[in-house]
Motif scaffolding. Sequence first.
Motif, PDB file in Angstrom:
ATOM      1  N   THR A   1       9.039   1.109  -4.030  1.00  0.00           N
ATOM      2  CA  THR A   1       9.693   1.443  -2.764  1.00  0.00           C
ATOM      3  C   THR A   1      10.264   2.852  -2.795  1.00  0.00           C
ATOM      4  O   THR A   1      10.134   3.616  -1.827  1.00  0.00           O
ATOM      5  CB  THR A   1      10.800   0.422  -2.452  1.00  0.00           C
ATOM      6  N   LEU A   2      10.889   3.217  -3.901  1.00  0.00           N
ATOM      7  CA  LEU A   2      11.456   4.567  -4.028  1.00  0.00           C
ATOM      8  C   LEU A   2      10.354   5.627  -4.033  1.00  0.00           C
ATOM      9  O   LEU A   2      10.505   6.698  -3.428  1.00  0.00           O
ATOM     10  CB  LEU A   2      12.293   4.667  -5.301  1.00  0.00           C
ATOM     11  N   ILE A   3       9.255   5.351  -4.722  1.00  0.00           N
ATOM     12  CA  ILE A   3       8.133   6.289  -4.737  1.00  0.00           C
ATOM     13  C   ILE A   3       7.616   6.504  -3.323  1.00  0.00           C
ATOM     14  O   ILE A   3       7.341   7.634  -2.898  1.00  0.00           O
ATOM     15  CB  ILE A   3       7.003   5.778  -5.648  1.00  0.00           C
ATOM     16  N   ALA A   4       7.496   5.415  -2.580  1.00  0.00           N
ATOM     17  CA  ALA A   4       7.000   5.515  -1.207  1.00  0.00           C
ATOM     18  C   ALA A   4       7.974   6.256  -0.311  1.00  0.00           C
ATOM     19  O   ALA A   4       7.588   7.163   0.442  1.00  0.00           O
ATOM     20  CB  ALA A   4       6.731   4.114  -0.663  1.00  0.00           C
ATOM     21  N   MET A   5       9.255   5.885  -0.377  1.00  0.00           N
ATOM     22  CA  MET A   5      10.266   6.485   0.498  1.00  0.00           C
ATOM     23  C   MET A   5      10.464   7.967   0.205  1.00  0.00           C
ATOM     24  O   MET A   5      10.963   8.706   1.043  1.00  0.00           O
ATOM     25  CB  MET A   5      11.585   5.731   0.355  1.00  0.00           C
ATOM     26  N   ASP A   6      10.070   8.397  -0.984  1.00  0.00           N
ATOM     27  CA  ASP A   6      10.153   9.811  -1.342  1.00  0.00           C
ATOM     28  C   ASP A   6       9.358  10.675  -0.372  1.00  0.00           C
ATOM     29  O   ASP A   6       9.645  11.855  -0.190  1.00  0.00           O
ATOM     30  CB  ASP A   6       9.626   9.996  -2.772  1.00  0.00           C
ATOM     31  N   GLY A   7       8.363  10.065   0.281  1.00  0.00           N
ATOM     32  CA  GLY A   7       7.549  10.827   1.229  1.00  0.00           C
ATOM     33  C   GLY A   7       8.232  11.077   2.556  1.00  0.00           C
ATOM     34  O   GLY A   7       7.805  11.935   3.330  1.00  0.00           O
ATOM     35  N   GLY A   8       9.309  10.327   2.849  1.00  0.00           N
ATOM     36  CA  GLY A   8      10.027  10.504   4.102  1.00  0.00           C
ATOM     37  C   GLY A   8       9.237   9.982   5.293  1.00  0.00           C
ATOM     38  O   GLY A   8       8.193   9.346   5.148  1.00  0.00           O
ATOM     39  N   GLY A   9       9.740  10.237   6.471  1.00  0.00           N
ATOM     40  CA  GLY A   9       9.049   9.831   7.695  1.00  0.00           C
ATOM     41  C   GLY A   9       8.845   8.336   7.784  1.00  0.00           C
ATOM     42  O   GLY A   9       9.743   7.542   7.493  1.00  0.00           O
ATOM     43  N   VAL A  10       7.633   7.933   8.165  1.00  0.00           N
ATOM     44  CA  VAL A  10       7.322   6.523   8.341  1.00  0.00           C
ATOM     45  C   VAL A  10       7.473   5.743   7.043  1.00  0.00           C
ATOM     46  O   VAL A  10       7.732   4.535   7.053  1.00  0.00           O
ATOM     47  CB  VAL A  10       5.879   6.369   8.897  1.00  0.00           C
ATOM     48  N   ALA A  11       7.347   6.425   5.911  1.00  0.00           N
ATOM     49  CA  ALA A  11       7.436   5.752   4.612  1.00  0.00           C
ATOM     50  C   ALA A  11       8.830   5.215   4.322  1.00  0.00           C
ATOM     51  O   ALA A  11       9.001   4.375   3.437  1.00  0.00           O
ATOM     52  CB  ALA A  11       6.996   6.703   3.490  1.00  0.00           C
ATOM     53  N   LEU A  12       9.827   5.686   5.059  1.00  0.00           N
ATOM     54  CA  LEU A  12      11.178   5.158   4.857  1.00  0.00           C
ATOM     55  C   LEU A  12      11.243   3.669   5.192  1.00  0.00           C
ATOM     56  O   LEU A  12      12.096   2.937   4.672  1.00  0.00           O
ATOM     57  CB  LEU A  12      12.177   5.939   5.720  1.00  0.00           C
ATOM     58  N   ALA A  13      10.333   3.212   6.042  1.00  0.00           N
ATOM     59  CA  ALA A  13      10.286   1.791   6.389  1.00  0.00           C
ATOM     60  C   ALA A  13       9.767   0.937   5.231  1.00  0.00           C
ATOM     61  O   ALA A  13       9.772  -0.294   5.321  1.00  0.00           O
ATOM     62  CB  ALA A  13       9.409   1.586   7.623  1.00  0.00           C
ATOM     63  N   SER A  14       9.346   1.575   4.143  1.00  0.00           N
ATOM     64  CA  SER A  14       8.880   0.844   2.971  1.00  0.00           C
ATOM     65  C   SER A  14       9.963  -0.047   2.387  1.00  0.00           C
ATOM     66  O   SER A  14       9.674  -1.003   1.657  1.00  0.00           O
ATOM     67  CB  SER A  14       8.404   1.813   1.887  1.00  0.00           C
ATOM     68  N   ILE A  15      11.215   0.266   2.702  1.00  0.00           N
ATOM     69  CA  ILE A  15      12.329  -0.525   2.190  1.00  0.00           C
ATOM     70  C   ILE A  15      12.189  -1.996   2.593  1.00  0.00           C
ATOM     71  O   ILE A  15      12.707  -2.887   1.909  1.00  0.00           O
ATOM     72  CB  ILE A  15      13.675   0.058   2.664  1.00  0.00           C
ATOM     73  N   ILE A  16      11.474  -2.246   3.681  1.00  0.00           N
ATOM     74  CA  ILE A  16      11.236  -3.624   4.117  1.00  0.00           C
ATOM     75  C   ILE A  16      10.558  -4.417   3.006  1.00  0.00           C
ATOM     76  O   ILE A  16      10.920  -5.566   2.722  1.00  0.00           O
ATOM     77  CB  ILE A  16      10.361  -3.644   5.388  1.00  0.00           C
ATOM     78  N   GLY A  17       9.570  -3.807   2.366  1.00  0.00           N
ATOM     79  CA  GLY A  17       8.844  -4.488   1.301  1.00  0.00           C
ATOM     80  C   GLY A  17       9.695  -4.757   0.084  1.00  0.00           C
ATOM     81  O   GLY A  17       9.668  -5.859  -0.474  1.00  0.00           O
ATOM     82  N   GLY A  18      10.469  -3.741  -0.335  1.00  0.00           N
ATOM     83  CA  GLY A  18      11.323  -3.915  -1.499  1.00  0.00           C
ATOM     84  C   GLY A  18      12.382  -4.975  -1.282  1.00  0.00           C
ATOM     85  O   GLY A  18      12.636  -5.813  -2.164  1.00  0.00           O
ATOM     86  N   VAL A  19      12.988  -4.980  -0.109  1.00  0.00           N
ATOM     87  CA  VAL A  19      14.008  -5.979   0.214  1.00  0.00           C
ATOM     88  C   VAL A  19      13.389  -7.371   0.294  1.00  0.00           C
ATOM     89  O   VAL A  19      13.948  -8.354  -0.211  1.00  0.00           O
ATOM     90  CB  VAL A  19      14.722  -5.627   1.536  1.00  0.00           C
ATOM     91  N   ALA A  20      12.212  -7.467   0.898  1.00  0.00           N
ATOM     92  CA  ALA A  20      11.535  -8.757   1.027  1.00  0.00           C
ATOM     93  C   ALA A  20      11.234  -9.354  -0.345  1.00  0.00           C
ATOM     94  O   ALA A  20      11.449 -10.557  -0.571  1.00  0.00           O
ATOM     95  CB  ALA A  20      10.249  -8.604   1.829  1.00  0.00           C
ATOM     96  N   MET A  21      10.732  -8.549  -1.277  1.00  0.00           N
ATOM     97  CA  MET A  21      10.433  -9.054  -2.614  1.00  0.00           C
ATOM     98  C   MET A  21      11.701  -9.512  -3.321  1.00  0.00           C
ATOM     99  O   MET A  21      11.721 -10.577  -3.963  1.00  0.00           O
ATOM    100  CB  MET A  21       9.726  -7.981  -3.443  1.00  0.00           C
ATOM    101  N   THR A  22      12.770  -8.752  -3.205  1.00  0.00           N
ATOM    102  CA  THR A  22      14.028  -9.127  -3.852  1.00  0.00           C
ATOM    103  C   THR A  22      14.564 -10.443  -3.295  1.00  0.00           C
ATOM    104  O   THR A  22      15.009 -11.321  -4.047  1.00  0.00           O
ATOM    105  CB  THR A  22      15.079  -8.015  -3.667  1.00  0.00           C
ATOM    106  N   VAL A  23      14.507 -10.598  -1.977  1.00  0.00           N
ATOM    107  CA  VAL A  23      14.975 -11.844  -1.358  1.00  0.00           C
ATOM    108  C   VAL A  23      14.124 -13.027  -1.823  1.00  0.00           C
ATOM    109  O   VAL A  23      14.649 -14.102  -2.128  1.00  0.00           O
ATOM    110  CB  VAL A  23      14.934 -11.730   0.185  1.00  0.00           C
TER     111      VAL A  23
END
Length: 259
Positions: A197-219
């Motif tokens: 998730t951090l690698i993806a969000m490093d790109g900024g823009g639409v990739a910031l929505a990647s946090i959805i995946g990281g949070v979903a896996m943790t839950v």
Amino acid sequence: MQWSVLGAVAAAICVLMFLTWLLSVKLKDASIVDIIWGFGFVVVAWVSRAVADGNSERQNLLVVCATLWGVRLAGYLYWRNHGKGEDFRYRAMRKKFGERFPVVSLYSVFGLQGVLMFVVSMPLQLGQMPTRALGATAIIGTLFWIVGLAFETIGDSQLARFKAGPDNAGKVMDKGLWAWTRHPNYFGDCCVWTGLTLIAMDGGGVALASIIGGVAMTVLLVRVSGVPMLEKTIGRRRPGYAEYIARTSSFIPRPPKKV
């Protein structure tokens, strides 16, 4: 661009899960979905790489990390489960639904896991779209991924060696990483997906929505199908597990308590 990536991934997951369901009907074993879970993210990563037109370094990093993680997990689960028959969870469902189980499993097992795979894999999809060069956040994410993969690999290896010991049947594994956390493999999984998730969000823009995946896996790991599901019955199957719970962290590693 993002819609073409998301659409291609959705189509790939549908095909993968449908073919896996057909195989499960032939084999009369829905457990194969657990093996395909890890491999499915490898498919997502490569399909996204083929369709997206982002920074190649970030794309390659995400693909390599996803492939190493997914192939290891799928290979380990195949080695662990091969020849042991269908998992008790699916046997219970098969008994409950009888002749309807194949149809029920199409949406309640394979369809559901396909939807979860699509949501969790957002870092692998959205992270391959930005054109921004790799930054410090991607480096931090890679470190998280390394720690996570190490926890999963070492924890699984320690547990496999413990189970192979003839004197350990029915006993609680409380050595190595398992003395610091009751679920080193799940903690490692969480770190892996935090890293991606951090690698993806490093790109900024639409990739910031990647946090959805990281949070979903943790839950999923902490609240749904990971820790809660495993510990729901293990206390009845493992003498001494209550004492193990009292002294050992459920998730985040820490030194065992003295009780």
